[in-house]
Design an enzyme around this catalytic site. Sequence first.
Site, mmCIF file in Angstrom:
data_model
loop_
_atom_site.group_PDB
_atom_site.id
_atom_site.type_symbol
_atom_site.label_atom_id
_atom_site.label_comp_id
_atom_site.label_asym_id
_atom_site.label_seq_id
_atom_site.Cartn_x
_atom_site.Cartn_y
_atom_site.Cartn_z
ATOM 1 C CG LEU A 141 46.420 43.155 48.833
ATOM 2 C CD1 LEU A 141 46.662 43.899 50.127
ATOM 3 C CD2 LEU A 141 45.748 41.821 49.125
ATOM 4 C CG HIS A 142 49.539 48.904 45.762
ATOM 5 N ND1 HIS A 142 50.736 49.491 46.071
ATOM 6 C CD2 HIS A 142 48.593 49.625 46.395
ATOM 7 C CE1 HIS A 142 50.499 50.541 46.866
ATOM 8 N NE2 HIS A 142 49.209 50.645 47.066
ATOM 9 C CB ALA A 143 54.126 46.217 46.009
#
Lengths: 101, 157
Positions: A18-20
């Site tokens: 769950l990155h940017a």
Amino acid sequence: MNEQFARRVVVITNEQGLHARPAQLLARLALQFDSIIDLVRDSQRVDAKSILHMLTLGADQGTKLIIEAKGPDAEEALDALVRLVESEFAADETIGQEKSG
Amino acid sequence: MKFVDFVSREAIRTNIEADNKEQVIRSMSSALLEAGKISEDQHESIVEAILKREELGSTGIGRGVAVPHTKHPSVKELVGTVAVSESGVDFDSLDGEKVHLLFMLVSPPDRPGDHLRALENISRQLRDETFCRFLKQSKEPADVWQLLEEADNNQFV
């Protein structure tokens, strides 16, 4: 008032976690609903309408998250959000510039 | 992951003069170049990759903060820097606010975990309004560095 409460478990399955970009897609979608929407990881609870807050989860591949919604469109909101997570943030992965090459 | 593990002290910039996204990104990557963290011949390629990433969706994450970033095969470890803009830069953030504080990250393609840990650390620390405000008010790179060290020592959360 038709107040609904809904709760679902999802697993982050995309390789990057769950990155940017996924957080932005989630927040953008969550903002379309009136319900209060939270993501829960163990004892951490964050606002799914805030990119900043979701990034604090550091949810990498395999992380189990609970999505909870409370409000007039809670069920509809969860359907949409779960679909986005389960698609592995389709838009993110298909554009895929973040993929290693 | 702590700030001091990925922020290049020599590449921190305050009072940054930039009116738009591209200028501020160029300015920050030049700072990484001057600090010896990225190589001259890769500089333009890194700038373009970061700008391309922004086209997919702004990395403005709210609260006047942005995290422009890319993966790039020319770096062997995660490198990053911080910039402060007093006047603010229009960044197309979801909340519509101008960006005053930027964390730039360039990471090796095969290390998604490091990138995620850095984002986690940045966002976790910035939830503290005092820390966030102090960083935005920093006049000198040394002030930024000191705040980052204090945050690493859990003085804000």
